[in-house]
Scaffold this active site. Structure first.
Site, PDB file in Angstrom:
ATOM      1  CD  GLU A   1      -2.434   1.291   2.433  1.00  0.00           C
ATOM      2  OE1 GLU A   1      -2.716   2.553   3.354  1.00  0.00           O
ATOM      3  OE2 GLU A   1      -2.433   0.320   3.486  1.00  0.00           O
TER       4      GLU A   1
ATOM      5  CD  GLN B   1       0.987 -10.820  -2.719  1.00  0.00           C
ATOM      6  OE1 GLN B   1      -0.245 -10.998  -2.556  1.00  0.00           O
ATOM      7  NE2 GLN B   1       1.614 -10.387  -2.702  1.00  0.00           N
TER       8      GLN B   1
END
EC number: 3.5.4.13
Length: 176
Positions: free
Chosen positions: A125, A163
């Protein structure tokens, strides 16, 4: 103990630490500089009520953007992914930091640990605390990953293992 340049190069040459692709300027004095990948995620809605404890996953809340530029509006955030696919040793932990030059423009990231044994692209983030829109470019170095030797061994087996690309958050249903 923070691992310096020589130790990082040893981990890579022995295959215990994998970074793909590995650019010539990735291994730094005391960590790895990682690059912005080809996609990012930004909230698809403004003003929505988000209840993480009621969600299985939050993918529907985000718009995935494939682009050569990342546009971060003022006082907003995006999820960035690293260009590099990283495989951490089972006795080394990564501490993620934004490169200080980017922080001087008003960008920040939360304290983020990359667990021992983690494998995948790293999603991070990035918050724009400034009053200005900030535009970053794909392939630029943005994340400095400090590697620290852990006492003992651990194997990451969480949701984000393996991922690829930018990964929106999981829901927290069942954890609250």
């Amino acid at each position: 103990m923070i691992l310096a340049n020589d130790e990082l190069k040893k981990l890579i040459s022995t295959g215990r630490l994998k970074v793909d692709p590995l650019a010539p300027d990735t291994v730094r004095e005391n960590g790895l500089d990682l690059r912005i990948g080809g996609e990012y995620a930004i909230y698809a809605y403004e003003g929505a009520v988000v209840k993480p404890c009621e969600l299985e996953n939050a993918r529907h809340l985000f718009r995935i953007v494939k682009a050569d530029e990342v546009v971060i509006p003022p006082r907003n955030f995006v999820l960035l992914t690293t260009e590099e696919y990283v495989k951490m040793p089972d006795d080394v932990v990564g501490l993620a930091n934004l490169r200080s030059t980017l922080a001087r423009y008003g960008l920040v990231i939360p304290p983020t640990v990359v667990d021992a044994g983690f494998e995948g692209n790293i999603t991070i983030e990035v918050v724009n605390e400034s009053p200005n829109t900030i535009v970053l470019k794909r392939g630029m170095r943005f994340l400095h990953l400090i590697l620290v030797k852990a006492e003992g061994r651990a194997l990451y087996s969480g949701t984000y293992q393996g991922q690829r690309g930018v990964t929106p958050p999981k829901g927290l249903r069942g954890e609250c």
